[in-house]
Design a protein around this motif. Structure first.
Motif: not given
Length: 735
Positions: A331-332, A391-404
């Motif tokens: 989130d941050l 690694f998991y955080r990087d994937v989730e952050v970039k995936n969420q930002l890309y989806t938005n």
């Protein structure tokens, strides 16, 4: 002279009112002239119409703000007013060259046409039938029998805003500079003319099916001049404070033309607003097109690293505390990336001291602090778990930002396709029915009041300038001399000057209209002569003189003599004004023999100069031919002998003498008479003149026995002693 007289500076309202009524003709003429001027103004002034429209400005968030900031930061921006389009800003856009200039070019409003034969006199005589129709295809002109179209008119810059005279002869057309009278262009009619000459390049296309009967003045305006011409008739105001509703009006002489112009302005304004909103979304989409591939590549790279780590370490057991740390970290990081993008966008518009920049920087500082605290906590985890979480955080952050961003891109594409702008045309212009001015009824009523006001003002000024005697009491109080008659104005007396110029016979008022008010007043004078002065003087010889010319002494003399004769007395009337006497015109007799002939010894017998008249008991001696020295002739003593001889034949002798202030004849004649009467004219004779005349008589050893106040206006409100003007009319009606 009465030294105890007190000056009265008060205004007699009754007299003022009557003086205005007496000058009703002057007031009526002023009203009539004012009404004629108003009619001529309405004749030459074309009717002006007005059309209006209504625009609503709707507030909305920009596409970039909604797409990139999210709900939280967009709310922050809304509270500061950023992105909201205010009505005043839209009014400036409506009045800008962006909107008006486009309208001018669309409708060819920068071309002005008017006929050369359009003078004020021509507009008064004939109402012009001149019409122009502006459109994108050109300008159609109709003027009586002339019809032609200007499809194109482009002139060199040096000839913009200059009047050019269009002359068409056969199939040739020429343009002449009105100021210098030089021919600057020559081309063909019904043809697209493109020509270069020393003045520059010309593009002119004028079409007409028939030859023109007159010349026309063409003016190609520069864009600033054309915009100013439109703005002179255009206005845009906010309908109420902070309502977001703009009221637009446009005025002109052609109702159909101004309707077309205003609707074109509204359409142009709406189109540019939609274009501006679409351009904003186009910018946002271009930004997203650059960001999405980069984010996609970062997401793929993060997933490869995460999958490689999982394959190398198989399954990693993550406890619940680690999952909580992971969620907070994701989130941050997401918020941090969004704020960094917003910071980059705001940095292009504002400095670091701007409140928006300070707000974003403060939020970034808070998030970085939380990320730092969370990273410190994550370092205490085992190395495998810590690396797994990263690694998991990087994937989730970039995936969420890309989806938005992908969702935003799709939403923005749909919004761009259906963009309608943030303004709404509530009311389009409709053709007006009635002009807004000139308001004919109001102008006509105003002209009546204005004419009446000017008439009253002139009457008052005229009354103020007439500072002469206006009341019999002024004479009696000032000189202690009685006023024995106040003679009102007679219409017949007013015609005297006209009849004199025509050299026609003058009518005697006492004969023609014996019941006239002036005649009644002179009858009262006759009574005063009989009773008031008869015992003392005998009143056989009566001298009538005046202070100055044109006061009516001859009118008094002829009518007094007639009234005396009508009472059965033998009366002789002598015209002793040997310079300008005209009493012979009352009797239509010759002026060859008269008083001057007796005094010069050309005639020795009285019977030769005494003429019988058509008035019973009235005889007349004319002035005779004008001598060179009338005063010397009167002063020889022969005049006294003539009077003594005549007194034996007549009961009354009335002598009409010249005015005493002009010549001394009256003072000489007064030595031979029994009664001296002085005629003064209402509102014309002055007290100073009367004073000097009385002193002249005293210097001659004679006195003025009475005064006659002549030519009192019917509505002056002046009343004489011994005679009431209103009473004379009552007496006349009773008879």
């Amino acid at each position: 002279m009465n030294t105890t007289q007190q000056t009265d500076d008060t205004t007699d309202l009754k007299e003022l009112f009557f003086s205005l009524i007496a000058q009703w003709k002057l007031i009526a003429v002023c009203v009539l002239l004012s009404l004629i001027c108003a009619i001529l103004y309405l004749r030459v002034t074309p009717a002006t119409y007005a059309v209006d429209g209504l625009v609503q400005v709707e507030s909305g968030k920009g596409g970039a703000s909604a797409a990139l900031l999210g709900q939280q930061l967009s709310s922050i921006m809304d509270t500061t007013g950023l992105g909201q389009q205010q009505a005043q800003a839209e009014i400036q856009i409506l009045q800008s060259r962006l909107v008006l200039g486009t309208t001018i070019q669309t409708l060819n409003l920068d071309i002005q046409v008017k006929p050369t034969q359009n003078s004020l006199l021509q507009r008064i005589i004939t109402k012009p039938d001149f019409q122009t129709q502006y459109s994108a295809e050109g300008i159609a002109i109709h003027n009586d029998s002339d019809n032609f179209t200007i499809q194109e008119l482009k002139v060199p810059e040096s000839f913009e805003d200059k009047a050019l005279i269009l002359h068409i002869s056969g199939d040739q057309l020429t343009l002449t500079d009105k100021k210098t009278d030089l021919e600057v262009f020559k081309g063909k009619l019904n043809k697209n003319n493109i020509m270069s000459n020393p003045y520059g390049t010309w593009r002119i296309a004028i079409f007409s099916k028939a030859p023109l009967h007159q010349d026309y003045i063409l003016t190609k305006q520069a864009l600033p001049s054309a915009v100013k011409s439109v703005l002179d008739n255009f206005s845009a105001t906010e309908a109420g404070k902070q309502t977001g509703v703009i009221n637009i009006t446009y005025q002109g002489e052609d109702s159909l033309h101004i309707t077309h112009v205003l609707n074109t302005i509204l359409s142009t304004y709406k189109a540019q607003n939609v274009q501006q909103s679409s351009a904003e979304k186009e910018q946002t989409l271009a930004f997203l097109n650059k960001q999405l591939p980069t984010l996609k590549a970062d997401l793929d790279d993060a997933e490869r690293k995460f999958n490689a780590f999982r394959e190398a370490n198989n399954t990693v057991d993550v406890n619940q505390e680690s999952e909580l740390y992971l969620k907070q970290s994701i989130d941050l990081e997401t918020q941090k990336i969004q704020l960094q993008q917003k910071q980059a966008e705001l940095a292009a518009k504002y400095t670091s001291e701007h409140p928006m920049m300070q707000e974003v920087n403060a939020q970034l500082g808070a998030i970085n602090k939380k990320i730092g605290e969370l990273d410190t906590t994550l370092k205490r985890l085992p190395d495998i778990q810590r690396r797994y979480l990263q690694f998991y955080r990087d994937v989730e952050v970039k995936n969420q930002l890309y989806t938005n961003l992908l969702n935003t891109y799709q939403t923005m594409s749909v919004a761009k396709a259906g963009e309608i702008g943030n303004v709404r045309i509530v009311d389009m212009a409709i053709e007006p029915v009635k002009p807004i001015h000139p308001k004919k009824l109001n102008i006509l009523i105003l002209s009546l009041f204005l004419g009446g006001f000017i008439g009253v003002l002139l009457a008052l000024l005229r009354n103020m300038m007439q500072s002469g005697i206006k009341d019999a009491s002024q004479i009696e109080d000032e000189f202690n001399i009685s006023v024995y008659a106040t003679v009102p104005r007679s219409d017949l007396q007013l015609r005297r000057t006209h009849l004199l110029k025509k050299k026609r016979q003058l009518p005697i008022l006492a004969v023609k209209d014996s019941e006239d008010g002036a005649v009644e007043s002179l009858r009262s004078l006759r009574t005063a002569i009989y009773f008031a002065l008869g015992k003392e003087h005998g009143n056989q010889v009566i001298l009538i003189s005046g202070t100055s010319p044109e006061i009516g002494k001859s009118f008094i003399s002829i009518n007094l003599a007639t009234i005396l004769a009508q009472s059965g007395k033998r009366v002789l009337l002598i015209d002793a004004d040997m310079r300008r006497g005209y009493l012979q015109q009352y009797f239509a007799t010759s002026n060859n023999l008269g008083l001057s002939n007796l005094l010069t010894d050309n005639v020795t017998e009285l019977n030769q100069v005494i003429q019988n008249t058509h008035v019973e008991n009235l005889a007349f001696i004319s002035r005779g031919k004008s001598p060179k020295n009338p005063a010397e002739l009167l002063n020889t003593g022969k005049f006294v002998a003539i009077i003594e001889q005549l007194k034996q034949q007549y009961d009354h002798i009335v002598i009409d003498t010249p005015p005493l202030l002009a010549v001394t004849d009256a003072a000489i004649i007064s030595q031979s008479v029994d009664l001296n009467l002085l005629v003064v004219r209402f509102a014309k004779s002055h007290l100073k003149e009367v004073d000097i005349t009385i002193n002249r008589f005293k210097q001659s050893g004679r006195e003025v026995h009475g005064v006659i106040l002549n030519d009192i206006h019917k509505t002056s409100g002046a009343y004489g002693y011994g005679y009431d003007y209103q009473y004379s009319y009552d007496y006349k009606s009773r008879k």
